[in-house]
Every structure is written in C-alpha cells, then in structure tokens.
Design a protein around this motif. Structure first.
Motif, short mmCIF file in Angstrom:
data_model
loop_
_atom_site.label_atom_id
_atom_site.label_comp_id
_atom_site.label_asym_id
_atom_site.label_seq_id
_atom_site.Cartn_x
_atom_site.Cartn_y
_atom_site.Cartn_z
N ILE A 146 0.86 -1.18 0.00
CA ILE A 146 0.00 0.00 0.00
C ILE A 146 0.89 1.22 0.00
CG2 ILE A 146 -1.69 1.38 1.26
CD1 ILE A 146 -2.83 -1.09 2.44
N ALA B 237 -7.87 -2.03 3.50
CA ALA B 237 -7.38 -3.18 4.27
C ALA B 237 -7.99 -4.48 3.74
CB ALA B 237 -7.70 -3.00 5.75
N GLN C 297 -10.86 5.15 1.85
CA GLN C 297 -11.17 4.62 3.18
C GLN C 297 -10.15 3.56 3.62
OE1 GLN C 297 -13.66 6.01 4.94
NE2 GLN C 297 -14.09 7.32 3.18
N GLU C 298 -9.55 3.76 4.77
CA GLU C 298 -8.55 2.83 5.28
C GLU C 298 -9.11 1.42 5.49
OE1 GLU C 298 -6.19 4.12 8.64
OE2 GLU C 298 -6.25 6.19 7.92
N VAL D 204 0.89 4.83 0.93
CA VAL D 204 0.13 5.82 1.66
C VAL D 204 0.57 7.24 1.30
CG1 VAL D 204 -0.53 4.37 3.59
CG2 VAL D 204 1.63 5.60 3.68
N LEU E 289 -3.75 4.30 -0.83
CA LEU E 289 -4.69 4.92 0.10
C LEU E 289 -4.63 6.41 -0.22
CD1 LEU E 289 -6.60 4.79 2.55
CD2 LEU E 289 -4.57 5.06 4.00
#
Length: 194
Positions: free
Chosen positions: A2, A58, A53-54, A4, A76
C-alpha cells in the motif's frame, strides 16, 4: 504493497511491479472484489486500486495477499489527486465502478464523472486509453453520458442493461454490482475514450 504517500511516484509505478505492463487504475475500489478478480484474470496487465477509506483498502490488501497478486498495487488516497500520483500518459485505463452518485445538484463537483475528474483522467491516460464506468443509478449514468459527451469523449460501448446484454462477455462484478443485480436492479455500463 500500500502506498500511503503516492505523491512522488509519478512515472515510477512500473518499478513496483514484477513486469512492465499496461497499467489499469480503479478509482474507488471499495473492498476490492472487482480489482482483485481483474488482476487474477489478467496477469498480462498491472493494476492499481485507489481507495480513500482505510478500512476498505485493508480488505483489498487481505485479498491481494491471499491471492498472491504480483500485478496489483494499492493506494490509500483521494481520486481528486490523480495528477499528483501519476505522470502524463502513465495509465492505460481507468475503472469507475458504482461511484457515489452525489444526487444533489450542489454536490455535482464530487461526481467522479464531473469535468474536473475527466480532466484528471485525460491527463494521466495514454492516448489509446479507455475509461470504463458502471453503475446501477440511472440518474448518474445519464449525467455521466452527457458529461463525457460534452467533454468530447467517444464511446466504444454503452449498455443500458449490462447483465442482459448479449454483446457483453467476461464481466467481472463488483460487490455492489452483485448486490444490486441480485435484487433485480439494472446495471449500466459505458466504455469511452478521449
């Protein structure tokens, strides 16, 4: 897996994959059913799932790990910042699946088919790139057709009832698509080019 902080990755996304291949981006991946199944079905393509949305990203990460998908990366981030994440012509295709319709007129600028978003897709998309849009919301679909047409896009395909369209083969469903179609809702799809 991911990213970020995807700012600064412009022009470098292929370095994150095992092979350099056409890059496909889903804006608003939700829990990732569509993008993970696409990555599994198309090892000849690289995919990026972008989700704000985290919790949702996930879910995508868990599926990516379970399925061992070397051709899928995750971001993200916000779909309004695509030109900060990608270089011009870096992306071959963009998927917009069951986006929030933002039905009130005052929220028009939030719709993922509003002209400011179309500007961003065009800026990052390769010359032969395609934009695929699916929704169950007739109002959003009609708005999107008009918005894209006014923008000057050309349509390769428009389906007013995707699941009963004999021309469609190999459709991979999203979570929302499965939910709505199982309740009898009509699914709309278009594929357009700049």
């Amino acid at each position: 897996m991911i990213s970020v902080k995807p700012v600064g990755m412009q022009g470098k996304w292929q370095e994150r994959f095992a092979q350099s291949q056409p890059l496909m981006l889903e804006v608003g991946s939700g829990k990732g059913k569509f993008i993970t199944e696409m990555a599994a079905a198309h090892p000849e393509l690289n995919f990026i799932a972008l989700e704000l949305q985290e919790v949702a990203i996930a879910y995508v990460l868990r599926k990516q790990v379970e399925l061992e998908l070397p051709n899928l990366q995750l971001i993200l981030g916000d779909g309004a910042n695509l030109t900060e994440y990608f270089a011009p012509e870096e992306v071959t295709g963009v998927y917009l699946n069951f986006s929030d319709p933002w039905p009130k007129t005052r929220n028009e600028k939030r719709r993922l088919t509003y002209k400011s978003f179309l500007d961003q897709y065009k800026a990052i998309m390769a010359k032969d790139g395609v934009l695929q849009f699916k929704t169950d919301n007739q109002g959003l679909f009609e708005y999107s057709l008009v918005s894209m047409n006014n923008y000057g896009m050309k349509f390769d395909m428009v389906s007013l009832d995707l699941h009963n369209d004999p021309k469609i083969e190999g459709n991979i469903e999203t979570e929302y698509e499965h939910k709505f179609s199982s309740k009898g809702s009509r699914i709309y799809q278009l594929i357009g080019r700049y």
